[in-house]
Design an enzyme around this catalytic site. Structure first.
Site, mmCIF file in Angstrom:
data_model
loop_
_atom_site.group_PDB
_atom_site.id
_atom_site.type_symbol
_atom_site.label_atom_id
_atom_site.label_comp_id
_atom_site.label_asym_id
_atom_site.label_seq_id
_atom_site.Cartn_x
_atom_site.Cartn_y
_atom_site.Cartn_z
ATOM 1 N N GLU A 760 0.842 -1.207 0.000
ATOM 2 C CA GLU A 760 0.000 0.000 0.000
ATOM 3 C C GLU A 760 0.878 1.259 0.000
ATOM 4 O OE1 GLU A 760 -2.375 -1.053 3.459
ATOM 5 O OE2 GLU A 760 -0.956 0.026 4.734
ATOM 6 N N PRO A 761 1.565 1.497 -1.111
ATOM 7 C CA PRO A 761 2.459 2.652 -1.183
ATOM 8 C C PRO A 761 1.697 3.951 -1.424
ATOM 9 C CG PRO A 761 2.478 1.473 -3.254
ATOM 10 C CD PRO A 761 1.550 0.711 -2.340
ATOM 11 N N GLY A 762 2.213 5.023 -0.875
ATOM 12 C CA GLY A 762 1.685 6.350 -1.168
ATOM 13 C C GLY A 762 2.726 7.137 -1.946
ATOM 14 N N CYS A 830 4.853 33.679 9.009
ATOM 15 C CA CYS A 830 5.517 34.302 10.165
ATOM 16 C C CYS A 830 6.083 33.251 11.101
ATOM 17 C CB CYS A 830 4.544 35.212 10.904
ATOM 18 S SG CYS A 830 4.058 36.566 9.871
ATOM 19 N N TYR A 859 2.750 14.083 0.045
ATOM 20 C CA TYR A 859 2.759 14.783 1.325
ATOM 21 C C TYR A 859 3.123 16.265 1.171
ATOM 22 C CZ TYR A 859 2.752 9.929 2.745
ATOM 23 O OH TYR A 859 2.429 8.588 2.877
HETATM 24 N N1 LLP Z 1 0.230 2.465 4.940
HETATM 25 C C1 LLP Z 1 0.119 2.987 6.176
HETATM 26 C C2 LLP Z 1 -0.561 2.269 7.197
HETATM 27 C C3 LLP Z 1 0.696 4.228 6.447
HETATM 28 O O1 LLP Z 1 0.625 4.724 7.666
HETATM 29 C C4 LLP Z 1 1.341 4.920 5.415
HETATM 30 C C5 LLP Z 1 1.948 6.226 5.663
HETATM 31 C C6 LLP Z 1 1.410 4.333 4.146
HETATM 32 C C7 LLP Z 1 0.825 3.105 3.946
HETATM 33 C C8 LLP Z 1 2.060 4.997 2.975
HETATM 34 O O2 LLP Z 1 3.394 5.252 3.201
HETATM 35 P P1 LLP Z 1 4.326 5.743 1.971
HETATM 36 O O3 LLP Z 1 4.381 4.668 0.941
HETATM 37 O O4 LLP Z 1 3.744 6.970 1.428
HETATM 38 O O5 LLP Z 1 5.669 5.972 2.575
HETATM 39 N N2 LLP Z 1 4.201 12.787 5.964
HETATM 40 C C9 LLP Z 1 5.353 11.940 5.853
HETATM 41 C C10 LLP Z 1 4.975 10.515 5.545
HETATM 42 C C11 LLP Z 1 4.037 9.935 6.574
HETATM 43 C C12 LLP Z 1 3.565 8.557 6.236
HETATM 44 C C13 LLP Z 1 2.467 8.085 7.107
HETATM 45 N N3 LLP Z 1 1.976 6.804 6.785
HETATM 46 C C14 LLP Z 1 6.311 12.522 4.820
HETATM 47 O O6 LLP Z 1 6.014 13.579 4.269
HETATM 48 O O7 LLP Z 1 7.372 11.981 4.564
#
Ligand code: LLP
Length: 880
Positions: A760-762, A830, A859
């Site tokens: 489940e990549p974001g 600010c 993000y």
């Molecule tokens: N699955 C779960 C349960 C998660 O908590 C997350 C991200 C993902 C998948 C996706 O992770 P990814 O593939 O995007 O790394 N705001 C931070 C990243 C926080 C991620 C939180 N959870 C940043 O800007 O680096």
């Protein structure tokens, strides 16, 4: 070879093609080429290309160069033998050196430099006749090297079609009055303030060519700036012209962490603060003349040290570099042939004014002191000879006079080994093993500079090398995220043939569209659909992954969600809001494409999750016990804490004792019992260990923990390995190897064929596809710091403030212009933390320019706010 952000920035000037408008106060660049650089025809071809490029860039040019390699040494030898009345063939050898280059140039040497040769012969004949060499005549003779070399190159450059104006440096650079004759003629110092006269003397349109090393005094006499003083000439010129940049072109790839002849694994120093470069040069670093840094530092002019035969190498940037997370030792340098004076004054030590009297003797003999260490009964000092060793008789006179007030011991043939960097005292504990060498040998003096920029050991000459070789491997280390320490000398020598050619990022290719999209906007997030599509393709091609869900928290832009949906991916949602957005866009979506993974959420969220038909993941035992009716007879996933968190920052490591996520492994049994009692079936086991991970083996390790945990839950059919797939932050950082990730899962897959593996990549899907564009609002210079303000800040992109995240920044309006200014990029919010990037090299930016902040698709807008009631940048998806 590793491509650093520096390399990328430096490479801008290689592809530069466009013209810019020179600013009214001039747009000067001073380029200095050393003796080796100007000695060969092939180097001259590289120099010619460089000059043309700089002219195309809209700079006004002043080129300063040295005598041909070896000629200054020959002139010195010539003077020494003439002083003894000897005849030798040195003038002929000097003529031959110039004739050889003239032949390569296809230039008539006699026409170009015949008059200088004649003058040289006459001057030397005079010395030979009277057998006396005055500093005045020595300066005249030594100056010939630079005068001849520049006269020759001027002809060739003109033949290549360049408009060249040759200047005698003695008409441009005036030395300061100095009473001591030797210093006045051989080691002169010039003023380094902005100089309108100098600007008037130079041509704004032609290439101005002049000599390094030489100047004139108030009487019009030729004076020299000290051996190696061409760098200093160039720095004086840069200061006088308030130049945009100073480029020092040499035969090595930059400044190194140690002398590469002693330590082949010495590292290239890609960025140094002025004070560090000064310290390295003063403590024996070979590349720069120590006096050249002061003038450019005072005028805040960045200095680029580059390699003439290999202009593609990044080199060293010396500037007001500020952002440095860790104290680091940057270099170990050595000076040899030092003389120490050890002064014992046991009886006088308590006397008021003893030290003052000692130092007064040094002052009276005009000898300056470099290093000092004191004890109850001894003062040891090293003599600062500033390149001119103290004559034996002068030393003896000094010793005689000191002997009247204390017992003097002269220690010859010493070497000082200096560790240079910032906050040096914090690394003292690491020195232990390297200093074991000195159980048997003496350390004559240890001195920690009061500015904490160096720690110096003075040892016997012969031990200096050994000390450097022992210290280097344990002290010079690159800390994570530190781009200031580059490749090793060895790897740079072996060439960079194997360097993978990386494709330019999409935003370079779509630059015009991006600029157009900013019409009428002050800031904008723009996404490239094709880049998202190729990330999706990459994930779909993983043989051992059965299904991919997009973690939409990374980017919930509606157009992007549509693209992801059309590609057949599922969605991982963490709030009712995210579920609702998906359902409103795709009401008929098959519910098995929805995952719901709340954390510490209220009861209603779980109810809502089940109501939508999504697969609900539970990551705590509390809800099962507190709200049994919600979970009774349901199928759920359990999120376990695999124990070890990973990721680019501690805030995004979502496993381990200190993370709030997941059921700890020791609680699985209790969870299973409560679930069984409710007839709540655990059909999937999930873990997400963090975000921004580029080690491909991570998901296999997670999968093993999950497979193990799944043994307790007989209905499990899915192992959801979470997201966290990272992308390279900085140009040159390693990319996640997707194929390796896939391969690493093969064995597990074979062992547990009944489990489906999900991801489940974001970030991976959208990070690179997004850029944040923002217009320059204002610029400001504040001491060392230069700020470029843009129309949006942490309200649009909070990652730099929150995680110290690095995002590449370019000036899109001036993409192909030479990056010559070191700046911090700040927004209008600010908060002092409203800084999007520190210490970045950009071309001079003007109000209205569009800056591009790369890799902000994940993000970025998703974490934006309306803080200060400023709306974050609006979004746009570009389709192919
Ligand atoms: N699955 C779960 C349960 C998660 O908590 C997350 C991200 C993902 C998948 C996706 O992770 P990814 O593939 O995007 O790394 N705001 C931070 C990243 C926080 C991620 C939180 N959870 C940043 O800007 O680096």
């Amino acid at each position: 070879m590793r491509l650093t952000d520096m390399t990328r920035e430096a490479s801008f000037d290689l592809s530069s093609t466009t013209l810019s408008q020179p600013s009214p106060d001039g747009n000067w660049v001073v380029l200095k080429f050393g003796g080796s650089s100007v000695a060969t025809y092939s180097n001259w071809l590289s120099i010619l290309a460089r000059l043309r490029r700089r002219q195309q860039d809209g700079f006004q040019l002043l080129v300063v160069h040295s005598a041909l390699r070896g000629v200054s040494d020959q002139l010195q030898a010539l003077l020494a033998s003439a002083e003894q009345g000897l005849e030798d063939g040195i003038v002929d050898a000097i003529v031959e050196t110039h004739e050889a280059l003239a032949a390569d140039f296809g230039v008539d040497a006699t026409a170009a430099i015949g008059a200088y040769i004649e003058e040289l012969r006459q001057l030397v004949a005079g010395v030979r006749l009277v057998r006396e060499l005055t500093p005045r005549v020595a300066a005249r003779v030594m100056a010939m090297g630079e005068l001849m070399a520049t006269s020759l190159s001027a002809v060739w450059l003109r033949n290549q079609g360049l408009d060249v104006v040759w200047h005698d440096a003695r008409t441009l650079l005036r030395s300061q009055p100095e009473a001591r004759e030797k210093r006045r003629f051989l080691n002169a110092v010039c003023r380094d303030d902005a100089n309108a006269d100098l600007v008037r003397q130079l041509s704004m349109s032609a290439v101005n060519l002049t000599q390094g090393f030489i100047a004139s005094d108030d009487n019009g006499e030729t004076v020299l700036l000290g051996r190696g003083g061409s760098d200093t000439s160039a720095a004086y010129f840069a200061a006088g012209l308030s130049a945009r940049r100073l480029e020092i072109w040499t035969d090595v790839p930059g400044m190194f962490s140690a002398d590469p002849r002693l330590v082949p694994s010495a590292r290239l120093l890609t960025r140094l603060h002025y004070s560090e470069a000064q310290e390295i040069a003063s403590t024996g670093g070979l590349v720069l003349h120590p006096r050249c840094i002061g003038p450019i530092r005072r005028h805040n002019i960045p200095m680029f040290i580059r390699c003439t035969p290999r202009p593609e190498l990044p080199g060293t940037l010396v500037a007001a570099v500020t952002g440095e997370p860790e104290p680091t030792v940057k270099a170990i340098s050595m000076r040899q042939n030092l003389t120490l004076l050890s002064l014992d004054g046991v009886t006088m030590w308590q006397e008021v004014g003893f030290l003052a009297r000692v130092f007064a003797v040094f002052a009276g003999h005009r000898v300056s002191i470099d290093l000092v260490s004191t004890s109850e009964s001894n003062v040891t000092v090293s003599i600062d000879d500033d390149g001119e060793p103290l004559h034996e008789t002068a030393l003896q006179q000094l010793v005689d006079e000191l002997s009247k007030i204390c017992v003097v011991r002269v220690i010859h043939d010493c070497a000082s080994v200096s560790l240079v960097g910032r906050k040096i005292r914090t690394i003292l504990h690491k020195l232990g093993p390297a200093l074991e060498l000195f159980e048997e040998q003496r350390i004559h003096l240890v001195s920690q500079a009061a500015n904490d920029l160096n720690l110096t050991f003075v040892v016997d000459d012969a031990q200096g090398y050994r000390l450097i070789q022992k210290l280097h491997p344990s002290i010079i280390r690159q800390s994570p995220g530190d781009t200031s320490i580059g490749d090793t000398w060895e790897s740079l020598q072996s060439g960079d043939d194997e360097q993978p050619v990386t494709a330019p990022p999409w935003w370079r290719l779509r630059r015009e569209e991006l600029l157009e999209s900013m019409q009428g906007h002050s800031s904008r997030y723009v996404y490239d659909g094709a880049t998202i599509a190729s990330a999706i393709d990459g994930l779909k091609s993983l043989a051992h992954i059965d299904r991919v869900f997009f973690a939409m928290k990374a980017n919930s832009n509606i157009e992007i969600l549509k693209q992801v949906h059309a590609a057949g991916l599922g969605f991982e949602c963490v709030s009712p809001g995210e579920l609702d957005r998906v359902l409103s866009l795709f009401p008929d979506i098959n519910r098995d494409r929805l995952l719901f993974t709340p954390n510490f959420a209220p009861r209603e969220d779980y109810e809502r999750g089940f109501e939508t038909g999504a697969t609900v993941t539970l990551d705590n035992l509390f809800p099962l016990r507190a709200w049994p009716d919600v979970f009774k007879d349901r199928d759920i996933f359990i999120r376990v804490d695999p124990g070890q968190g990973r990721g680019h920052h501690e805030h995004v490591r979502t496993a381990g004792m200190h993370s709030k996520f997941g059921v700890p492994l020791f609680e699985l049994e209790a969870f299973a019992e409560v679930a069984d009692a409710l007839n709540c079936r655990v059909v999937g086991v999930h873990a997400h260990s963090g975000s921004g991970i580029t080690q491909s083996d991570t998901w296999r390790q997670v999968a093993e923990v999950l497979a193990d945990a799944a043994q307790r839950f007989p209905h499990v059919r899915v192992l959801d390995l979470g997201g966290g797939l990272g992308v390279a932050e900085k140009p040159g950082d390693p990319e996640l190897d997707l194929a390796a990730l896939d391969d690493s899962l093969a064995a597990l897959r074979a062992q547990f064929p009944d489990y489906d593996l999900w991801l489940e990549p974001g970030r991976y899907l959208v990070a690179k596809a997004g850029v944040l564009l923002a217009r320059v609002t204002q610029t400001k210079g504040k001491g060392d710091m230069q700020y470029v303000g843009i129309a949006t800040g942490m309200n649009s992109l909070i990652r730099p403030a929150l995680y110290g995240a690095y995002h590449e920044v370019v000036n899109l309006t001036r993409l192909d212009r030479v990056a010559s200014e070191l700046v911090s990029i700040v927004g209008p919010i600010c908060e002092t933390g409203d800084k999007l990037a520190s210490d970045r090299l950009l071309p001079p930016s003007q109000e209205g320019d569009v800056l591009l902040i790369a890799n902000t698709g994940a993000y970025g807008r998703a974490m934006a706010s309306t803080y200060n009631l400023r709306d974050p940048a609006p979004e746009l998806l570009l389709n192919s």
